[in-house]
Write a protein that holds these residues in place. Structure first.
Motif, PDB file in Angstrom:
ATOM      1  N   VAL A  16     108.211  31.886  43.005  1.00 26.02           N
ATOM      2  CA  VAL A  16     108.878  33.123  43.465  1.00 26.02           C
ATOM      3  C   VAL A  16     107.678  33.937  44.180  1.00 26.02           C
ATOM      4  CG1 VAL A  16     108.418  34.330  41.294  1.00 26.02           C
ATOM      5  CG2 VAL A  16     110.177  35.116  42.816  1.00 26.02           C
ATOM      6  N   VAL A  17     108.043  34.534  45.314  1.00 23.96           N
ATOM      7  CA  VAL A  17     107.000  35.419  46.037  1.00 23.96           C
ATOM      8  C   VAL A  17     107.208  36.785  45.715  1.00 23.96           C
ATOM      9  CG1 VAL A  17     108.178  35.522  48.254  1.00 23.96           C
ATOM     10  CG2 VAL A  17     105.774  35.681  48.112  1.00 23.96           C
ATOM     11  N   LEU A  18     106.586  37.883  45.438  1.00 19.95           N
ATOM     12  CA  LEU A  18     106.922  39.058  45.205  1.00 19.95           C
ATOM     13  C   LEU A  18     106.426  39.656  46.530  1.00 19.95           C
ATOM     14  CD1 LEU A  18     105.310  39.812  41.824  1.00 19.95           C
ATOM     15  CD2 LEU A  18     107.626  38.965  42.241  1.00 19.95           C
ATOM     16  N   CYS A  19     107.466  40.634  46.907  1.00 20.93           N
ATOM     17  CA  CYS A  19     107.373  41.471  48.064  1.00 20.93           C
ATOM     18  C   CYS A  19     107.823  43.023  47.618  1.00 20.93           C
ATOM     19  CB  CYS A  19     108.699  41.221  49.194  1.00 20.93           C
ATOM     20  SG  CYS A  19     108.194  39.314  49.748  1.00 20.93           S
ATOM     21  N   GLU A  20     106.895  43.927  48.049  1.00 19.22           N
ATOM     22  CA  GLU A  20     106.816  45.281  47.785  1.00 19.22           C
ATOM     23  C   GLU A  20     105.786  46.115  48.683  1.00 19.22           C
ATOM     24  OE1 GLU A  20     103.929  46.675  45.999  1.00 19.22           O
ATOM     25  OE2 GLU A  20     103.032  45.062  46.711  1.00 19.22           O
ATOM     26  N   SER A  21     105.935  47.315  48.510  1.00 23.21           N
ATOM     27  CA  SER A  21     104.989  48.243  49.023  1.00 23.21           C
ATOM     28  C   SER A  21     104.031  48.243  47.921  1.00 23.21           C
ATOM     29  CB  SER A  21     105.689  49.553  49.114  1.00 23.21           C
ATOM     30  OG  SER A  21     104.737  50.471  49.410  1.00 23.21           O
ATOM     31  N   THR A  22     102.581  48.319  48.459  1.00 25.39           N
ATOM     32  CA  THR A  22     101.561  48.315  47.458  1.00 25.39           C
ATOM     33  C   THR A  22     101.408  49.799  46.723  1.00 25.39           C
ATOM     34  OG1 THR A  22     100.072  48.907  49.492  1.00 25.39           O
ATOM     35  CG2 THR A  22     100.101  46.646  48.515  1.00 25.39           C
ATOM     36  N   LEU A  28     104.427  46.040  40.622  1.00 21.87           N
ATOM     37  CA  LEU A  28     104.354  44.721  41.004  1.00 21.87           C
ATOM     38  C   LEU A  28     103.612  43.740  39.972  1.00 21.87           C
ATOM     39  CD1 LEU A  28     104.031  42.773  43.924  1.00 21.87           C
ATOM     40  CD2 LEU A  28     101.683  43.086  43.238  1.00 21.87           C
ATOM     41  N   THR A  29     102.809  44.388  39.262  1.00 19.94           N
ATOM     42  CA  THR A  29     101.892  43.819  38.022  1.00 19.94           C
ATOM     43  C   THR A  29     102.856  43.353  37.172  1.00 19.94           C
ATOM     44  OG1 THR A  29      99.829  44.571  38.928  1.00 19.94           O
ATOM     45  CG2 THR A  29      99.998  43.747  36.612  1.00 19.94           C
ATOM     46  N   GLU A  30     103.978  44.365  36.710  1.00 20.17           N
ATOM     47  CA  GLU A  30     104.715  43.975  35.546  1.00 20.17           C
ATOM     48  C   GLU A  30     105.740  42.985  36.067  1.00 20.17           C
ATOM     49  OE1 GLU A  30     106.396  45.448  31.787  1.00 20.17           O
ATOM     50  OE2 GLU A  30     104.391  45.577  32.848  1.00 20.17           O
ATOM     51  N   LEU A  43     103.789  34.042  43.480  1.00 23.14           N
ATOM     52  CA  LEU A  43     102.934  34.368  44.533  1.00 23.14           C
ATOM     53  C   LEU A  43     103.058  35.878  44.853  1.00 23.14           C
ATOM     54  CD1 LEU A  43     103.641  31.274  46.865  1.00 23.14           C
ATOM     55  CD2 LEU A  43     101.847  31.609  45.396  1.00 23.14           C
ATOM     56  N   ALA A  44     101.913  36.625  45.085  1.00 19.50           N
ATOM     57  CA  ALA A  44     102.009  37.911  45.220  1.00 19.50           C
ATOM     58  C   ALA A  44     100.955  38.448  46.451  1.00 19.50           C
ATOM     59  CB  ALA A  44     102.231  38.643  43.991  1.00 19.50           C
ATOM     60  N   PRO A  45     101.191  39.876  46.683  1.00 17.34           N
ATOM     61  CA  PRO A  45     100.145  40.231  47.302  1.00 17.34           C
ATOM     62  C   PRO A  45      98.679  40.383  46.742  1.00 17.34           C
ATOM     63  CG  PRO A  45     101.967  41.367  47.813  1.00 17.34           C
ATOM     64  CD  PRO A  45     102.285  40.517  46.586  1.00 17.34           C
ATOM     65  N   ALA A  62      90.269  47.281  58.797  1.00 19.46           N
ATOM     66  CA  ALA A  62      91.286  47.482  57.772  1.00 19.46           C
ATOM     67  C   ALA A  62      92.496  47.008  58.840  1.00 19.46           C
ATOM     68  CB  ALA A  62      91.555  48.814  57.432  1.00 19.46           C
ATOM     69  N   ASP A  63      92.676  47.527  60.036  1.00 17.83           N
ATOM     70  CA  ASP A  63      93.620  47.242  60.728  1.00 17.83           C
ATOM     71  C   ASP A  63      93.903  45.665  60.932  1.00 17.83           C
ATOM     72  OD1 ASP A  63      94.635  49.661  61.034  1.00 17.83           O
ATOM     73  OD2 ASP A  63      93.672  49.775  62.909  1.00 17.83           O
ATOM     74  N   ARG A  64      92.805  44.892  61.344  1.00 17.64           N
ATOM     75  CA  ARG A  64      92.726  43.733  61.532  1.00 17.64           C
ATOM     76  C   ARG A  64      93.220  42.707  59.964  1.00 17.64           C
ATOM     77  NH1 ARG A  64      87.912  44.545  64.165  1.00 17.64           N
ATOM     78  NH2 ARG A  64      86.692  44.062  62.485  1.00 17.64           N
ATOM     79  N   LEU A  65      92.601  43.385  58.969  1.00 20.07           N
ATOM     80  CA  LEU A  65      92.794  42.680  57.740  1.00 20.07           C
ATOM     81  C   LEU A  65      94.491  42.898  57.131  1.00 20.07           C
ATOM     82  CD1 LEU A  65      92.077  41.165  55.151  1.00 20.07           C
ATOM     83  CD2 LEU A  65      91.533  43.500  54.187  1.00 20.07           C
ATOM     84  N   LYS A  66      94.768  43.947  57.687  1.00 20.91           N
ATOM     85  CA  LYS A  66      96.375  44.337  57.359  1.00 20.91           C
ATOM     86  C   LYS A  66      97.338  43.288  57.945  1.00 20.91           C
ATOM     87  CE  LYS A  66      99.712  47.883  57.028  1.00 20.91           C
ATOM     88  NZ  LYS A  66     100.215  49.219  57.063  1.00 20.91           N
ATOM     89  N   ALA A  67      96.942  43.177  59.401  1.00 22.14           N
ATOM     90  CA  ALA A  67      97.868  42.219  60.105  1.00 22.14           C
ATOM     91  C   ALA A  67      97.393  40.736  59.661  1.00 22.14           C
ATOM     92  CB  ALA A  67      97.194  42.114  61.608  1.00 22.14           C
ATOM     93  N   LYS A  68      96.477  40.393  59.181  1.00 19.72           N
ATOM     94  CA  LYS A  68      96.071  39.016  58.676  1.00 19.72           C
ATOM     95  C   LYS A  68      96.756  38.854  57.267  1.00 19.72           C
ATOM     96  CE  LYS A  68      92.100  36.241  57.563  1.00 19.72           C
ATOM     97  NZ  LYS A  68      90.743  36.220  57.316  1.00 19.72           N
ATOM     98  N   LEU A  69      96.882  39.786  56.370  1.00 18.35           N
ATOM     99  CA  LEU A  69      97.529  39.776  55.180  1.00 18.35           C
ATOM    100  C   LEU A  69      98.958  39.743  55.458  1.00 18.35           C
ATOM    101  CD1 LEU A  69      95.495  42.471  53.181  1.00 18.35           C
ATOM    102  CD2 LEU A  69      95.289  39.929  52.942  1.00 18.35           C
ATOM    103  N   GLY A  70      99.656  40.400  56.424  1.00 15.28           N
ATOM    104  CA  GLY A  70     100.976  40.379  56.725  1.00 15.28           C
ATOM    105  C   GLY A  70     101.428  38.852  57.233  1.00 15.28           C
TER     106      GLY A  70
END
Length: 116
Positions: A16-22, A28-30, A43-45, A62-70
């Motif tokens: 299962v993959v967890l999707c959410e706003s950080t 999310l941890t719960e 699987l989670a952020p 931060a902008d580059r990392l955010k795109a990469k993480l997405g």
């Protein structure tokens, strides 16, 4: 049909993959805890960019990392058998909606922690 490793006797647990706003990192941890206890591979952020950290202290970085993480999270959706959207109070942000749309395009089952 799921493949089974030759040395294991039980089939692979569902992923299962967890999707959410950080913004809802604690929820999310719960959810990860409960999903793991239920016998699922979770699987989670892996980054909470709302918390200060040297990896994203520079705005351009931060902008580059955010795109990469997405994009990385979409690959997690590819691997998963199902998606759990952690959406306290029914909130679904823009990034989470993108992930839901992507999961739907792949035919992945989607569950929500709260009614959407």
């Amino acid at each position: 049909m799921r493949q089974q490793a030759p040395h294991l006797t039980a089939p692979r647990p569902p992923i299962v993959v967890l999707c959410e706003s950080t913004a809802y990192w604690d929820q999310l941890t719960e959810a990860a805890l409960y999903e793991t206890a239920a016998g699922r591979i979770v699987l989670a952020p892996g980054c909470n960019m709302k918390q200060p950290h040297p990896l994203w202290s520079d705005l351009k970085r931060a902008d580059r990392l955010k795109a990469k993480l997405g994009e990385l999270h979409l690959r997690k959706i590819d691997l998963a058998d199902e998606v759990l959207v952690v959406n306290p109070g029914g909130y679904i942000g823009r990034s989470t909606q993108r992930e839901i749309d992507y999961a739907r395009s792949l035919g992945k089952p989607i569950r929500f922690t709260d009614p959407a």
